[in-house]
Design a protein around this motif. Sequence first.
Motif, short mmCIF file in Angstrom:
data_model
loop_
_atom_site.label_atom_id
_atom_site.label_comp_id
_atom_site.label_asym_id
_atom_site.label_seq_id
_atom_site.Cartn_x
_atom_site.Cartn_y
_atom_site.Cartn_z
N THR A 71 96.79 -0.14 -49.27
CA THR A 71 96.35 -0.07 -50.66
C THR A 71 96.33 1.37 -51.16
O THR A 71 96.80 1.66 -52.26
N ALA A 83 98.77 2.48 -54.04
CA ALA A 83 98.16 3.03 -55.26
C ALA A 83 98.68 4.43 -55.55
O ALA A 83 98.89 4.80 -56.71
N ALA A 117 91.12 2.86 -56.50
CA ALA A 117 91.32 1.98 -55.35
C ALA A 117 90.85 2.64 -54.06
O ALA A 117 90.28 1.99 -53.19
N VAL A 134 96.30 -3.39 -55.88
CA VAL A 134 96.90 -2.40 -56.78
C VAL A 134 97.19 -3.04 -58.15
O VAL A 134 97.01 -2.39 -59.19
N ARG A 160 93.97 -3.24 -60.00
CA ARG A 160 93.60 -1.90 -60.44
C ARG A 160 94.44 -1.46 -61.64
O ARG A 160 93.93 -0.88 -62.60
N ARG A 161 95.75 -1.77 -61.62
CA ARG A 161 96.62 -1.40 -62.74
C ARG A 161 96.20 -2.12 -64.01
O ARG A 161 96.16 -1.53 -65.10
#
Length: 307
Positions: free
Chosen positions: A100, A104, A246, A158, A161-162
């Motif tokens: 991750t 990221a 992240a 990811v 998170r995006r």
Amino acid sequence: MPLRHSLLAVLVMIIWGTNFLAIDIGVDDVPPVLFLAIRFVVVLVPAIFLVPRPAVPMKDVLVVGLFLSLGQFALMYTAIWLDMPPGLASLVLQAQVVLTVLFASLALRERPTTPQLVGVLLGAVGLVIVGLGRSAATPGLAFLLTLAAAASWATGNVIVRRLGSATQVAGARPSPLAGLSMTVWSALVVPVPMFALALVLDGPADVGYSLTHPTWAAVLSTLFTAWLASLVGYGIWNTLLARYRAGAVVPFTMLVPVVGMTAAWLAQGEVPNAAEAGGGLLLLLGVAITSGLLRWPGAGRTPRVAR
């Protein structure tokens, strides 16, 4: 990340760590792939009628589910079906922490800080020590499938998170229900493929018998994995990922094998050996440094993304 959110992350790790015991109980009575399909049906109903759809395009929600739910669990459950020891699976799956942070950094340009790099390295060494200390014959294909499950989990992290970053750039505050909403609606991609796979792997007779003759152990196991591990666990998890870097959130998952081994010791009398105990302590140290629970000399706090 403030203390209250760090404690929430630890709570999720406790739930996920003990979840391996719940899964172990459940697959004694229900075939693993069918057990996974039932779990996500319980996640969906009735929550999908009560929780609003995530404030992102539906295709993005389904992509999250493809990696974070369907991909991760289908690969992991198949690996276990191929005789991957559940305890070792909980350790190998933590490769997603490193993956991750790597994904990221490539996809989101989130450069890990020096403390995070040191903490991840310590945690990885701890995982290696614990893994080498376990005596279990593991099929190569099962091991590779577990690594693939870790990569799928990392990719889902990811993507979540995006999506959280995009929402913040657009000027919207993350909804308190955003994490739960993503957990529920992304689960739509799981039940149908898993039921179909169960019919292929286990046959209609076994699937039908399991559905019409549920045991109390299977029912309680399903409720734990669906309501606590999925709805509560991933609801909190996705919310934290949407708010913070992240690299500040994901390292907490290295606590999962430590909790899992402790739960197995308390519930089943599985006493960890010296390597497992020593590696577990190193894991805890790595998580504490990476997450900022232990301050790095001369370093500030991990940048906070949203309030």
